[in-house]
Design an enzyme around this catalytic site. Structure first.
Site, mmCIF file in Angstrom:
data_model
loop_
_atom_site.group_PDB
_atom_site.id
_atom_site.type_symbol
_atom_site.label_atom_id
_atom_site.label_comp_id
_atom_site.label_asym_id
_atom_site.label_seq_id
_atom_site.Cartn_x
_atom_site.Cartn_y
_atom_site.Cartn_z
ATOM 1 N N SER A 151 1.192 -13.664 3.557
ATOM 2 C CA SER A 151 2.549 -14.160 3.266
ATOM 3 C C SER A 151 2.670 -15.573 3.820
ATOM 4 O O SER A 151 1.884 -15.974 4.689
ATOM 5 C CB SER A 151 3.564 -13.247 3.969
ATOM 6 O OG SER A 151 4.833 -13.858 4.023
ATOM 7 N N TYR A 174 6.439 -8.818 11.553
ATOM 8 C CA TYR A 174 5.897 -9.150 10.221
ATOM 9 C C TYR A 174 5.063 -10.435 10.311
ATOM 10 O O TYR A 174 3.942 -10.506 9.801
ATOM 11 C CB TYR A 174 7.048 -9.305 9.228
ATOM 12 C CG TYR A 174 6.599 -9.484 7.790
ATOM 13 C CD1 TYR A 174 6.140 -8.397 7.048
ATOM 14 C CD2 TYR A 174 6.640 -10.727 7.162
ATOM 15 C CE1 TYR A 174 5.726 -8.556 5.716
ATOM 16 C CE2 TYR A 174 6.232 -10.896 5.847
ATOM 17 C CZ TYR A 174 5.784 -9.801 5.127
ATOM 18 O OH TYR A 174 5.372 -9.961 3.813
HETATM 19 N N1 LIG Z 1 8.294 -9.310 -1.418
HETATM 20 C C1 LIG Z 1 8.032 -10.480 -0.859
HETATM 21 O O1 LIG Z 1 8.884 -11.401 -0.812
HETATM 22 C C2 LIG Z 1 6.668 -10.746 -0.276
HETATM 23 C C3 LIG Z 1 6.311 -12.069 0.046
HETATM 24 C C4 LIG Z 1 5.056 -12.319 0.576
HETATM 25 C C5 LIG Z 1 4.166 -11.285 0.785
HETATM 26 N N2 LIG Z 1 4.534 -10.003 0.472
HETATM 27 C C6 LIG Z 1 3.543 -8.946 0.693
HETATM 28 O O2 LIG Z 1 3.165 -8.423 -0.576
HETATM 29 C C7 LIG Z 1 2.789 -7.043 -0.434
HETATM 30 C C8 LIG Z 1 3.592 -6.200 -1.420
HETATM 31 O O3 LIG Z 1 4.967 -6.389 -1.158
HETATM 32 P P1 LIG Z 1 6.113 -5.858 -2.153
HETATM 33 O O4 LIG Z 1 7.316 -6.695 -1.908
HETATM 34 O O5 LIG Z 1 5.580 -5.709 -3.515
HETATM 35 O O6 LIG Z 1 6.401 -4.417 -1.510
HETATM 36 P P2 LIG Z 1 7.062 -3.115 -2.186
HETATM 37 O O7 LIG Z 1 7.786 -2.434 -1.077
HETATM 38 O O8 LIG Z 1 7.780 -3.453 -3.446
HETATM 39 O O9 LIG Z 1 5.787 -2.235 -2.586
HETATM 40 C C9 LIG Z 1 4.919 -1.734 -1.601
HETATM 41 C C10 LIG Z 1 4.177 -0.540 -2.150
HETATM 42 O O10 LIG Z 1 3.316 -0.054 -1.090
HETATM 43 C C11 LIG Z 1 3.316 1.345 -1.169
HETATM 44 N N3 LIG Z 1 2.893 1.920 0.122
HETATM 45 C C12 LIG Z 1 3.613 1.981 1.276
HETATM 46 N N4 LIG Z 1 2.896 2.617 2.232
HETATM 47 C C13 LIG Z 1 1.695 2.934 1.682
HETATM 48 C C14 LIG Z 1 0.547 3.611 2.160
HETATM 49 N N5 LIG Z 1 0.489 4.087 3.404
HETATM 50 N N6 LIG Z 1 -0.513 3.773 1.333
HETATM 51 C C15 LIG Z 1 -0.462 3.307 0.035
HETATM 52 N N7 LIG Z 1 0.619 2.686 -0.484
HETATM 53 C C16 LIG Z 1 1.687 2.494 0.333
HETATM 54 C C17 LIG Z 1 4.760 1.714 -1.544
HETATM 55 O O11 LIG Z 1 4.834 3.030 -2.076
HETATM 56 C C18 LIG Z 1 5.088 0.630 -2.565
HETATM 57 O O12 LIG Z 1 4.781 1.037 -3.886
HETATM 58 C C19 LIG Z 1 3.042 -6.693 1.035
HETATM 59 O O13 LIG Z 1 1.854 -6.849 1.761
HETATM 60 C C20 LIG Z 1 4.051 -7.747 1.474
HETATM 61 O O14 LIG Z 1 4.006 -7.980 2.851
HETATM 62 C C21 LIG Z 1 5.760 -9.715 -0.068
#
Ligand SMILES: NC(=O)c1ccc[n+]([C@@H]2O[C@H](COP(=O)([O-])OP(=O)(O)OC[C@H]3O[C@@H](n4cnc5c(N)ncnc54)[C@H](O)[C@@H]3O)[C@@H](O)[C@H]2O)c1
Length: 262
Positions: A151, A174
């Site tokens: 991130s 985070y």
């Molecule tokens: N959303 C943002 O703004 C953003 C920005 C930068 C980085 N990220 C990173 O991107 C990645 C995805 O984020 P997102 O916003 O799509 O999240 P999200 O919450 O929409 O999706 C996360 C998914 O992970 C799954 N999950 C949770 N625990 C799990 C486990 N133990 N085993 C397998 N699957 C599991 C959930 O069921 C869900 O489908 C993360 O690493 C997050 O830190 C997100």
């Protein structure tokens, strides 16, 4: 760009993960949604197959859901065995799951050490756990590719001023986990670079998800032309890192943030 590459995407049923799944399929790869949420995964598969079916043949054969928990060695091994039996190889692992601890999201002085440790344990420990098991498999098959989703909070402290006047904030654990993930990326890339295994990271900027307008405006002021991004905006970097075009790119972190961090 990804013809018949078998790509495991943890958290593939989530916001960013489902955009990755669609892009892998569009590039003729085979996307494995490895997630704990089977209801969301089924909906994503239905949505993507419906959207892509008019443009592509056999879309359904290019997406599969596997119930996987990144903390469970058994579920990881079962997935590796199943994919090996079906495809005789696994080309890439995308570490993208977003496990959240019980008290995740508290403000700095409200976090106790257990809360802090629990998130690091889940997020960084979970990413380590599945990577370790995949690398064992990759060593046996003679090649492998891991992409860790970090991130912009993994390369710098949050821009606290963008949260002013809103209830939003970004928890310290985070930032710590995402910085650690970039360190782990470099460690694993260096350790296995002679074994045909590459490990890189992508650091996305913030992704649009109904945030308050004031935050969106303050965030956009730091960016180029868009501000908060759509999940699909991150996919190009992912496709590149999985593809053979990035064959000699190793241990790197690609920041996709519309210039937010500049
Ligand atoms: N959303 C943002 O703004 C953003 C920005 C930068 C980085 N990220 C990173 O991107 C990645 C995805 O984020 P997102 O916003 O799509 O999240 P999200 O919450 O929409 O999706 C996360 C998914 O992970 C799954 N999950 C949770 N625990 C799990 C486990 N133990 N085993 C397998 N699957 C599991 C959930 O069921 C869900 O489908 C993360 O690493 C997050 O830190 C997100």
């Amino acid at each position: 760009m990804l013809k018949d590459k078998v790509v495991v995407i943890t958290g593939g049923a989530g916001r960013i993960g489902s955009a990755f799944v669609k892009s892998v399929v569009e590039q003729n790869g085979i996307a494995i949604i490895a997630d704990v949420n089977h209801v969301a995964a089924k909906m994503i598969i239905y949505k993507i197959t419906t959207e892509l079916a008019p443009k592509m043949e056999n879309v359904a054969s290019r997406i599969m859901f596997i119930n996987l928990d990144i903390f469970s060695k058994i579920s990881i091994q079962e997935m590796i065995d199943l994919l090996h039996e079906k495809y005789s190889r696994i080309d890439a692992l995308v570490n993208n799951a977003y496990p959240k601890s019980k008290n995740y999201g508290k403000k700095f002085f409200d976090i106790d050490m257990q809360d802090f440790n629990e998130f690091i344990d889940l997020h960084l420990g979970g990413y380590f756990n599945i990577s370790q098991q995949f690398i064992r498999y990759f060593l046996k098959q003679g090649h492998g590719n891991i992409i860790n989703i970090s991130s912009i909070q993994g390369v710098a402290a949050p821009a606290f001023e963008t949260y002013e006047g809103t209830d939003m904030h970004s928890p310290v654990e985070y930032t710590v986990a995402k910085h650690g993930l970039i360190g782990m990326t470099k460690y694993m890339a260096k350790m296995f670079k002679k074994d045909g295994i590459r490990v890189n990271a992508i650091s996305p900027g913030g992704i649009l998800a109904d945030q308050p307008q004031r935050f969106l405006d303050q965030y956009k002021a730091r960016c180029g032309t868009k501000g908060m991004l759509d999940a699909r905006d991150i996919s190009g970097a992912l496709v590149y890192l999985i593809s053979d075009s990035s064959h000699y790119v190793n241990g790197q972190n690609i920041i996709v943030d519309d210039g937010f961090g500049l």
